[in-house]
Design a protein around this motif. Structure first.
Motif, short mmCIF file in Angstrom:
data_model
loop_
_atom_site.label_atom_id
_atom_site.label_comp_id
_atom_site.label_asym_id
_atom_site.label_seq_id
_atom_site.Cartn_x
_atom_site.Cartn_y
_atom_site.Cartn_z
N THR A 22 0.73 -1.36 0.08
CA THR A 22 0.19 -0.06 -0.02
C THR A 22 0.98 1.23 0.02
O THR A 22 0.48 2.31 -0.67
CB THR A 22 -1.04 0.04 1.17
OG1 THR A 22 -0.11 -0.15 2.57
CG2 THR A 22 -2.13 -1.16 1.17
N ILE A 23 2.00 1.35 0.79
CA ILE A 23 2.73 2.53 0.91
C ILE A 23 3.25 2.64 -0.71
O ILE A 23 3.27 3.85 -0.91
CB ILE A 23 3.76 2.23 2.05
CG1 ILE A 23 3.16 2.48 3.40
CG2 ILE A 23 4.77 3.56 1.98
CD1 ILE A 23 2.41 3.57 3.81
N PRO A 24 3.95 1.69 -1.05
CA PRO A 24 4.40 2.08 -2.49
C PRO A 24 3.47 2.69 -3.68
O PRO A 24 3.50 3.49 -4.40
CB PRO A 24 5.09 0.71 -3.03
CG PRO A 24 5.25 0.20 -1.77
CD PRO A 24 4.28 0.55 -0.51
N LEU A 25 2.26 1.87 -3.34
CA LEU A 25 1.09 2.34 -4.24
C LEU A 25 0.62 3.89 -3.93
O LEU A 25 0.39 4.50 -5.13
CB LEU A 25 -0.17 1.43 -4.18
CG LEU A 25 -1.52 1.78 -4.65
CD1 LEU A 25 -1.13 1.60 -6.17
CD2 LEU A 25 -2.49 0.74 -4.35
N VAL A 26 0.53 4.29 -2.87
CA VAL A 26 0.29 5.57 -2.54
C VAL A 26 1.19 6.53 -2.95
O VAL A 26 1.21 7.67 -3.53
CB VAL A 26 -0.26 5.71 -0.83
CG1 VAL A 26 -0.34 6.98 -0.77
CG2 VAL A 26 -1.43 4.84 -0.70
N LEU A 27 2.64 6.19 -2.67
CA LEU A 27 3.71 7.06 -3.21
C LEU A 27 3.75 7.09 -4.74
O LEU A 27 3.81 8.03 -5.48
CB LEU A 27 4.90 6.61 -2.91
CG LEU A 27 5.17 6.84 -1.23
CD1 LEU A 27 6.64 5.91 -0.96
CD2 LEU A 27 5.24 8.10 -0.77
N ALA A 28 3.36 6.22 -5.11
CA ALA A 28 3.22 5.84 -6.86
C ALA A 28 2.11 6.79 -7.35
O ALA A 28 2.28 7.47 -8.46
CB ALA A 28 3.22 4.58 -7.27
N LEU A 29 0.98 6.90 -6.67
CA LEU A 29 -0.12 7.61 -7.12
C LEU A 29 0.48 8.97 -7.20
O LEU A 29 0.06 9.92 -7.97
CB LEU A 29 -1.39 7.42 -6.28
CG LEU A 29 -2.00 6.10 -6.65
CD1 LEU A 29 -2.94 5.62 -5.52
CD2 LEU A 29 -2.51 6.08 -8.09
N ILE A 30 0.87 9.50 -5.83
CA ILE A 30 1.28 11.00 -5.80
C ILE A 30 2.30 11.15 -6.77
O ILE A 30 2.09 12.48 -7.56
CB ILE A 30 1.71 11.00 -4.23
CG1 ILE A 30 0.87 11.10 -3.19
CG2 ILE A 30 2.27 12.39 -4.04
CD1 ILE A 30 1.23 10.74 -1.71
N PHE A 31 3.44 10.44 -7.05
CA PHE A 31 4.28 11.14 -7.69
C PHE A 31 3.63 11.06 -9.24
O PHE A 31 4.30 11.89 -10.39
CB PHE A 31 5.51 10.07 -7.75
CG PHE A 31 6.47 10.24 -6.71
CD1 PHE A 31 7.02 11.66 -6.64
CD2 PHE A 31 6.76 9.22 -5.78
CE1 PHE A 31 8.08 12.08 -5.55
CE2 PHE A 31 7.54 9.68 -4.74
CZ PHE A 31 8.00 10.85 -4.39
N ALA A 32 2.87 9.90 -9.88
CA ALA A 32 2.20 10.13 -10.97
C ALA A 32 1.46 11.28 -11.18
O ALA A 32 1.44 11.69 -12.48
CB ALA A 32 1.41 8.80 -10.98
N ALA A 33 0.69 11.78 -10.33
CA ALA A 33 -0.06 13.02 -10.35
C ALA A 33 0.82 14.21 -10.69
O ALA A 33 0.81 15.04 -11.61
CB ALA A 33 -0.75 13.17 -9.33
#
Length: 367
Positions: A22-33
């Motif tokens: 989950t933590i990598p997923l959230v970080l990836a979503l933030i950086f993707a934005a």
């Protein structure tokens, strides 16, 4: 907003239970934005999505890993010199204590000084200090998973989103689209504005340290840049580390000047630069930010502190567009306040409070 912050803290706690994913997923979503403008630009230049995603990923990993390695390597090279200066500074403090008018047990002070000096110059303290300075490298534990997820989100994000919203129709689909746009806007605006403010902090602190001739000015500036992504707390931590290095190397006056430089830079950044950069993208009160950072740190460590504020800002942004682009959810809308007096007889009666429904003087006398 505090209610939304509490929900986000619980969400961070739930995410921390499955942090490996989950933590990598959230970080990836933030950086993707944050990288969405780059992906749009590369698409207009007819660059394949996979190539654009790969370039963005390489840039991000190079910045994170390169900065951390440079900070840790520079500190390890200068640590022996700082340890010697710390020992000399401790001896000066003990000598100053002997000049005080009241009596002190100098034998205990000398024993304490010898213990502290031996610990400071020991290998255990050096490794422990490096571990403390490099605490931000905890993010590196999930960099591999985050890189993979980020690559696929950048490459196939639009297709993934269309798949997720297939069951929705009508008003529900429109609401989902508003939430997507608002979340991307908040995440992207948070990363870009925080990066610009962090760069300003790092440059300002670097110039101040260079003028004051404080060692490790470049690593301390990079550390300031990295910690600036944690609002409020990060600036204080970076300033404390810089002041400690100045105290050990150049004395208390130099450390006081470093603290003054850090305060001035942070005040300009928080009161002038950041409001201009963020605007309404991250409209959170300072109290909410402090509570969210504390809760995120408690349940998720340094990674929780990093993601708690953007998650809270995104959750509040979703509330603000729940019923329309400029129409918040009903419970979160501002209530109309018209000028007028509330009479004692009107307290608790609909239409009599705050002059919302003015009545004539004759009816007021009857009441």
């Amino acid at each position: 907003m505090l209610l939304v912050a509490a929900v986000v803290v619980v969400l961070v706690w739930l995410l921390s239970r499955l942090s490996i994913v989950t933590i990598p997923l959230v970080l990836a979503l933030i950086f993707a934005a944050a990288f969405e403008p780059w992906m749009r630009w590369s698409a207009r230049r007819r660059l394949r999505p996979a190539a654009g995603a790969a370039l963005a990923l390489v840039f991000l990993l190079a910045v994170i890993v390169g900065s951390l390695l440079f900070v840790v390597g520079s500190v390890s090279q200068e640590w022996s010199k700082l340890a010697i200066k710390a020992h000399e500074g401790l001896e000066r403090i003990l000598g100053w204590l002997q000049t005080l008018p009241f009596s002190l047990d100098m034998r205990q002070l000398n024993d304490l000084g010898e213990q502290i000096s031996s610990f400071v110059t020991s290998a255990e303290f050096g490794s422990g200090a490096l571990d403390g300075i490099g605490a931000i490298t905890e993010i590196a534990t999930c960099v591999g998973m985050m890189a993979i997820i980020l690559f696929f989100i950048l490459k196939d994000g639009p297709q993934m989103w269309e798949f997720l919203v297939r069951p929705l129709e009508g008003a529900a689909y429109d609401r989902a689209e508003r939430i997507r746009r608002k979340t991307v806007n908040v995440f992207g605006g948070y990363i870009s504005s925080t990066a610009a403010a962090a760069l300003f902090d790092a440059v300002g602190v670097f110039i101040g340290l260079l003028i004051l001739q404080v060692p490790l000015s470049v690593p301390l500036a990079i550390l300031t840049f990295l910690l600036a992504f944690i609002p409020i707390v990060g600036a204080v931590t970076a300033g404390a580390v810089a002041a400690l290095v100045a105290l050990v190397s150049n004395g208390p006056l130099n450390a006081a000047l470093v603290v003054l430089v850090v305060i001035v830079v942070n005040q300009v950044e928080s009161n002038v630069l950041k409001p201009i950069l963020m605007g309404k993208t991250v409209s959170l009160h300072a109290l909410v930010v402090l509570v969210v950072i504390a809760g995120g740190t408690a349940v998720g460590g340094i990674v929780g502190a990093l993601i708690a504020v953007p998650l809270t800002a995104a959750a509040w942004g979703v509330v603000q567009v729940w019923d329309g682009d400029e129409l918040a959810a009903r419970w979160a809308r501002r209530k109309a306040r018209l000028p007028g007096r509330t009479t004692a007889s009107g307290m608790g009666r609909p239409g009599l409070a705050s002059g919302l429904f003015p009545i004539s003087r004759r009816h007021r006398r009857r009441l």
